[in-house]
Enzyme design. Structure first.
Site, PDB file in Angstrom:
ATOM      1  N   ASP A   1       0.850  -1.184   0.000  1.00 12.28           N
ATOM      2  CA  ASP A   1       0.000   0.000   0.000  1.00 12.28           C
ATOM      3  C   ASP A   1       0.892   1.243   0.000  1.00 12.28           C
ATOM      4  O   ASP A   1       1.841   1.336   0.789  1.00 12.28           O
ATOM      5  CB  ASP A   1      -0.898   0.011   1.250  1.00 12.28           C
ATOM      6  CG  ASP A   1      -1.897   1.162   1.208  1.00 12.28           C
ATOM      7  OD1 ASP A   1      -2.980   0.980   0.634  1.00 12.28           O
ATOM      8  OD2 ASP A   1      -1.568   2.239   1.768  1.00 12.28           O
TER       9      ASP A   1
ATOM     10  N   GLU B   1      -4.412   2.281  -4.590  1.00 13.09           N
ATOM     11  CA  GLU B   1      -2.970   2.433  -4.416  1.00 13.09           C
ATOM     12  C   GLU B   1      -2.323   1.165  -3.898  1.00 13.09           C
ATOM     13  O   GLU B   1      -1.205   1.185  -3.374  1.00 13.09           O
ATOM     14  CB  GLU B   1      -2.662   3.593  -3.453  1.00 13.09           C
ATOM     15  CG  GLU B   1      -3.058   3.370  -2.019  1.00 13.09           C
ATOM     16  CD  GLU B   1      -4.494   3.779  -1.694  1.00 13.09           C
ATOM     17  OE1 GLU B   1      -4.768   4.076  -0.527  1.00 13.09           O
ATOM     18  OE2 GLU B   1      -5.332   3.802  -2.626  1.00 13.09           O
TER      19      GLU B   1
END
Length: 275
Positions: free
Chosen positions: A149, A192
């Protein structure tokens, strides 16, 4: 050209020189004159019809003039030959291009059905298919799943805009390609987040070292505008699953996701194992 010319000369006959001139020398000269350096690689090449026709028409004019001067052929017959040959060449070129475009279009659809549109990495569906094949393989060896992440990505997007955010995601994808092994599989998971499969590993420490090397590469990379981030740079947090033995892919992803939560809770920009 030397071999065909020698063969035509060897055949002999009263029109040997006319044959050499019209059948070999003129086509060779015009072919060399209008040849393009770009490699022709069917079915992945589209023929430039305009360029081809200009070259062919120039050749036909020169060929027809020489044919009239060196043979007793009728002018009307030359016009008929000229017309039919031009029409035939144009038809072949158009049909060839149509077939090549269909081939290229199918390849493009197949390619983008496996790829993420922003990062050009594998998409999640293709990634899962590949890992499922690995799980079902008779020579199955242990592997690990890692979830990644990008830290504070929403803040970067809000500050610099989505195009800049997309550029960050593409760069992270490039860093994955540069820092992982050739046998590793990775894809954009969504938003993301990225996902990695690390196959053929018997030690969890090796899996940790591989993904942490990637984490360090992201930390060291100078992203545009990263000084506005809370830590003054763009970083990633990584969660690693346990060994794959006897587990489904969904279970491994869930383990990696829980480990990712721990990595973010512990301050981000680090790698955590599932416990």
């Amino acid at each position: 050209m030397p071999l065909p010319a020698w063969y035509r000369y060897h055949l002999g006959g009263p029109t040997v020189f006319e044959g050499l001139l019209l059948g070999i020398l003129i086509p060779y000269l015009f072919g060399a004159l209008f040849h393009k350096g770009k490699k022709f690689n069917p079915p992945q090449t589209i023929v430039p019809i305009k360029h081809m026709l200009i070259g062919f028409l120039c050749y036909q004019v020169a060929f027809s003039i020489l044919l009239l001067l060196t043979t007793p052929i009728d002018f009307y017959l030359i016009i008929i030959m000229f017309s039919f040959q031009t029409l035939a060449l144009l038809s072949i070129g158009l049909m060839q291009n149509d077939a090549n475009r269909n081939y290229l279009y199918r390849n493009e659809l197949e390619y983008y059905s496996r790829r993420d549109s922003i990062t050009n990495l594998y998409n999640l569906r293709h990634f899962k298919n590949k890992v499922e094949q690995l799980i079902e393989s008779k020579q199955r060896k242990p592997f690990y799943i890692a979830m990644i992440d990008v830290d504070f990505f929403k803040q970067y997007n809000d500050t610099h805009g989505h195009p800049a955010g997309d550029k960050v995601l593409r760069t992270v994808g490039e860093l994955l390609t540069e820092n992982l092994r050739s046998e590793d599989l990775f894809a954009r998971y969504g938003g993301e987040e990225f996902i990695i499969c690390l196959p053929n590993l018997t030690k969890s420490q090796t899996a940790y070292e591989i993904v942490d090397q990637f984490r360090e590469a992201v930390e060291k990379y100078k992203f545009k505008g990263d000084e506005t981030q809370p830590t003054g740079k763009i970083t990633v947090s990584i969660g690693l699953s346990g060994e794959s033995k006897g587990k489904t892919l969904d279970v491994l992803i869930n383990e990696a996701d829980q480990a990712l939560y721990i990595a973010k809770k512990d301050g981000r920009n680090n790698t955590a194992f599932f416990k």
